[in-house]
Write an enzyme that holds these catalytic residues in place. Structure first.
Site, PDB file in Angstrom:
ATOM      1  CE  LYS A   1      -1.947   1.753   3.704  1.00 35.14           C
ATOM      2  NZ  LYS A   1      -1.484   2.951   4.108  1.00 35.14           N
ATOM      3  CG  ASN A   2       2.163   2.718   3.817  1.00 38.66           C
ATOM      4  OD1 ASN A   2       1.476   2.856   3.236  1.00 38.66           O
ATOM      5  ND2 ASN A   2       2.351   2.645   4.960  1.00 38.66           N
TER       6      ASN A   2
ATOM      7  CB  CYS B   1      -4.473   6.090  10.641  1.00 37.91           C
ATOM      8  SG  CYS B   1      -4.713   4.804   9.445  1.00 37.91           S
TER       9      CYS B   1
ATOM     10  NE  ARG C   1       0.148  10.234  10.467  1.00 39.52           N
ATOM     11  CZ  ARG C   1      -0.269   8.728   9.179  1.00 39.52           C
ATOM     12  NH1 ARG C   1      -1.497   9.172   9.373  1.00 39.52           N
ATOM     13  NH2 ARG C   1       0.001   8.430   8.814  1.00 39.52           N
TER      14      ARG C   1
ATOM     15  CB  ILE D   1       2.370  18.513   5.594  1.00 43.01           C
ATOM     16  CG1 ILE D   1       1.817  19.338   5.757  1.00 43.01           C
ATOM     17  CG2 ILE D   1       1.598  16.802   5.492  1.00 43.01           C
ATOM     18  CD1 ILE D   1       1.214  19.331   4.698  1.00 43.01           C
TER      19      ILE D   1
ATOM     20  CG  ASP E   1       2.772   1.633   9.827  1.00 46.62           C
ATOM     21  OD1 ASP E   1       3.264   1.210   8.630  1.00 46.62           O
ATOM     22  OD2 ASP E   1       2.354   2.459  10.362  1.00 46.62           O
TER      23      ASP E   1
ATOM     24  NE  ARG F   1      -6.812   4.702   4.275  1.00 50.34           N
ATOM     25  CZ  ARG F   1      -6.094   5.314   4.776  1.00 50.34           C
ATOM     26  NH1 ARG F   1      -6.843   5.465   6.761  1.00 50.34           N
ATOM     27  NH2 ARG F   1      -5.412   5.825   4.959  1.00 50.34           N
TER      28      ARG F   1
HETATM   29  C1  EPZ Z   1       4.128   6.918   6.544  1.00 44.14           C
HETATM   30  O1  EPZ Z   1       3.359   7.568   7.238  1.00 44.14           O
HETATM   31  C2  EPZ Z   1       2.982   5.788   6.922  1.00 44.14           C
HETATM   32  N1  EPZ Z   1       1.746   6.192   5.533  1.00 44.14           N
HETATM   33  C3  EPZ Z   1       2.550   5.219   7.459  1.00 44.14           C
HETATM   34  O2  EPZ Z   1       1.467   4.526   7.469  1.00 44.14           O
HETATM   35  C4  EPZ Z   1       3.965   4.981   8.382  1.00 44.14           C
HETATM   36  O3  EPZ Z   1       3.150   4.582  10.219  1.00 44.14           O
HETATM   37  C5  EPZ Z   1       4.989   6.441   8.504  1.00 44.14           C
HETATM   38  O4  EPZ Z   1       5.293   6.778   7.276  1.00 44.14           O
HETATM   39  C6  EPZ Z   1       6.099   5.393  10.141  1.00 44.14           C
HETATM   40  O5  EPZ Z   1       6.623   4.557   8.851  1.00 44.14           O
HETATM   41  C7  EPZ Z   1       1.718   5.685   4.079  1.00 44.14           C
HETATM   42  O6  EPZ Z   1       2.991   5.462   3.698  1.00 44.14           O
HETATM   43  C8  EPZ Z   1       1.107   6.449   3.425  1.00 44.14           C
HETATM   44  P1  EPZ Z   1       6.213  10.107   8.814  1.00 44.14           P
HETATM   45  P2  EPZ Z   1       4.210   9.467   6.911  1.00 44.14           P
HETATM   46  O7  EPZ Z   1       6.159  11.626   7.602  1.00 44.14           O
HETATM   47  O8  EPZ Z   1       4.348   9.586   5.397  1.00 44.14           O
HETATM   48  C9  EPZ Z   1       6.625  13.365  12.120  1.00 44.14           C
HETATM   49  C10 EPZ Z   1       0.054   2.483   7.708  1.00 44.14           C
HETATM   50  O9  EPZ Z   1      -0.846   1.866   8.430  1.00 44.14           O
HETATM   51  N2  EPZ Z   1       6.309  14.628  10.097  1.00 44.14           N
HETATM   52  O10 EPZ Z   1       7.217   9.196   8.125  1.00 44.14           O
HETATM   53  O11 EPZ Z   1       2.720  10.514   7.722  1.00 44.14           O
HETATM   54  C11 EPZ Z   1       5.734  13.053  11.951  1.00 44.14           C
HETATM   55  O12 EPZ Z   1       4.538  13.283  13.075  1.00 44.14           O
HETATM   56  C12 EPZ Z   1       0.431   4.421   7.305  1.00 44.14           C
HETATM   57  O13 EPZ Z   1       0.201   2.658   6.815  1.00 44.14           O
HETATM   58  C13 EPZ Z   1       6.139  15.328  11.095  1.00 44.14           C
HETATM   59  O14 EPZ Z   1       7.190  16.288  11.956  1.00 44.14           O
HETATM   60  O15 EPZ Z   1       4.923   9.635   8.321  1.00 44.14           O
HETATM   61  C14 EPZ Z   1       5.920  11.189  12.447  1.00 44.14           C
HETATM   62  O16 EPZ Z   1       5.717  11.700  13.873  1.00 44.14           O
HETATM   63  C15 EPZ Z   1      -0.116   4.314   9.525  1.00 44.14           C
HETATM   64  N3  EPZ Z   1       6.722  16.764   9.819  1.00 44.14           N
HETATM   65  C16 EPZ Z   1       7.208  11.217  12.461  1.00 44.14           C
HETATM   66  O17 EPZ Z   1       7.067  12.378  11.715  1.00 44.14           O
HETATM   67  C17 EPZ Z   1       6.272  16.367   8.690  1.00 44.14           C
HETATM   68  O18 EPZ Z   1       6.311  17.104   7.974  1.00 44.14           O
HETATM   69  C18 EPZ Z   1       7.155   9.997  11.314  1.00 44.14           C
HETATM   70  O19 EPZ Z   1       6.143  10.833  10.284  1.00 44.14           O
HETATM   71  C19 EPZ Z   1       6.576  14.905   8.001  1.00 44.14           C
HETATM   72  C20 EPZ Z   1       6.686  14.082   9.483  1.00 44.14           C
END
Ligand code: EPZ
Length: 418
Positions: free
Chosen positions: A22-23, A117, A122, A124, A305, A397
């Protein structure tokens, strides 16, 4: 709303085939619009997140066709680059990849803050910081981001957190930028490597995906290509953990075991009966499981995850296990649902203590997010009698044909639309 009704307490056995990741797919599909010609993508999982991306692409007047062999053809030469409305942006987290893709191709993107989720706030900010470093101006109007640039110029970008989404989004914006972009402290997840390979097969020049430092040399055109999505390591982990407690003979096939190393090593430490082959793993619940301790980290550390899914297995271990969730501030919601089924769990900030073994009791529970739902499916398979899982839309999903795959293993499961 969709609900799952599972009549648990039965032994599952057989073979489960893992679908595409998925990811990886949810990044590759938006990335496809960067191409100046059609692209063909295989092994895309049939899940509702992909349906949501199809809706967005169709809204942008891109071509999205699913062929008889399941391959997806995407054509973006007639795209109309316009605002992606909130109702579409908020269907999933991965809608944010249209920011990098539309900015990278058209130097403008108008996308609302994404859905996904509710496992934390979260933000950006790292994505936006990357776009600005490439020369884009970011304007926020309520919940909408307008990101535009006269031109995109390569730059050095350091990610404060090795964010999966930010790493991929900046890559998408940089593939056609002028000059060299270097992403430092990049995330190293296998899905990032898969997206980089997809872009390189169109003619992008990306080096170092899968390491801390990714270098992207901008190119002017991107050509038609064919690409295959890697197997879903989180789906594989889900069935592996299921097998460790409810099956005396389960084979998980079509996987890349190296992508699951953090989990397989943990299962071996717990004393699970597990055999690892080149592209499959066999597991049984024959051995009593020892308790364990996990701390979630970015890849190749223990995946956040998977912590929500192993939590259910920890309720069956012979003692107290601990989980420390270090990535998301709201990723223990599933534990409250497990408590409704009799699990003995103490939560203290970012740490959880799970005391096993305990016979879980069938109940009515709610999936609060995708992986929480997956953990509840295993709990329902463990408990005698019928467990109802509300909000199972979350589970659909990310898990292709979960009802069919479980029925094939002997589970009694109903998917009901109410
Ligand atoms: C991806 O989410 C995955 N989703 C998530 O899987 C997964 O849990 C996560 O990576 C971590 O491995 C998809 O790929 C669609 P991150 P993402 O940016 O990209 C912080 C599932 O179950 N952060 O690596 O949103 C954030 O808050 C889903 O399949 C910022 O602070 O995760 C978190 O604490 C759930 N600022 C950490 O970084 C930002 O601009 C990691 O988030 C971006 C992130």
């Amino acid at each position: 709303m969709k609900i799952l009704k599972i009549d648990g307490g039965k032994n599952l056995k057989g073979t489960v085939n893992i679908s595409g990741a998925k990811n990886s797919a949810v990044a590759i599909i938006p990335a496809a619009i960067l191409c100046d010609e059609n692209v063909r993508i295989s092994n895309v999982p049939d899940i509702s997140d992909i349906d949501a991306l199809k809706e967005i692409l169709t809204y942008l007047n891109a071509k999205f066709e699913k062929k008889e062999d399941g391959d997806i053809y995407i054509g973006s030469c007639n795209i109309v680059n316009k605002e992606i409305p909130a109702n579409l942006s908020k269907k999933l987290r991965a809608s944010y990849y249209f920011m990098g893709a539309l900015l990278g191709k058209y130097k403008k993107a108008e996308v609302y803050f994404p859905g996904g989720c509710t496992i934390g706030s979260r933000p950006i900010d790292l994505h936006l910081k990357g776009f600005e470093a490439l020369g884009a101006k970011v304007t926020k109007e309520d919940d909408k981001f307008i990101i535009e640039a006269e031109e995109l110029i390569g730059n050095n970008i350091y990610l404060d957190i090795a964010s999966v989404g930010a790493t991929i989004n900046i890559m998408l914006a940089a593939v056609k930028a002028k000059g060299l972009t270097v992403i430092e402290n990049a995330a190293k997840e296998p899905e990032i490597v898969n997206v980089a390979m997809f872009l390189n097969s169109m003619g992008a020049k990306i080096r170092g995906a899968g390491t801390n430092t990714i270098k992207i040399k901008g190119v002017s055109t991107l050509k038609s290509c064919y690409h295959e999505v890697i197997p879903d390591r989180i789906e594989a982990a889900t069935y592996l953990l299921m097998g460790s407690v409810v099956s005396d003979d389960l084979t998980i096939e079509n996987i890349i075991p190296e992508h699951l190393e953090a989990l397989t090593q943990k299962l071996i430490e717990m004393g699970a009966d597990i055999k690892i082959y080149e592209d499959k793993i066999h597991i049984t619940n024959k051995n009593k499981l020892k308790p364990t301790n996990i701390k979630t980290l970015v890849y190749p550390g223990f995946p956040t995850d998977i912590q929500q899914i192993i939590a259910t297995v920890m309720t069956q271990a012979q003692g107290v296990s601990t989980i420390e969730e270090n990535l998301f501030e709201n990723r223990f919601q599933n534990l409250y649902e497990l408590q409704k089924m009799g699990a003995r769990i103490k939560i203290d900030g970012k740490k959880a203590y799970i005391k096993g073994p305990i016979k879980l009791v069938s109940s009515e529970v709610t999936a609060t997010d995708l992986r929480a739902g997956a953990g509840l499916v295993i709990a329902a398979l463990l408990a005698d009698g019928i467990t109802t899982i509300n909000n199972s839309d979350y589970i659909l999903r990310g898990y292709e044909n979960i009802q069919i795959k479980l029925e094939k293993l002997g589970a009694k499961i109903q998917l009901i639309q109410i």
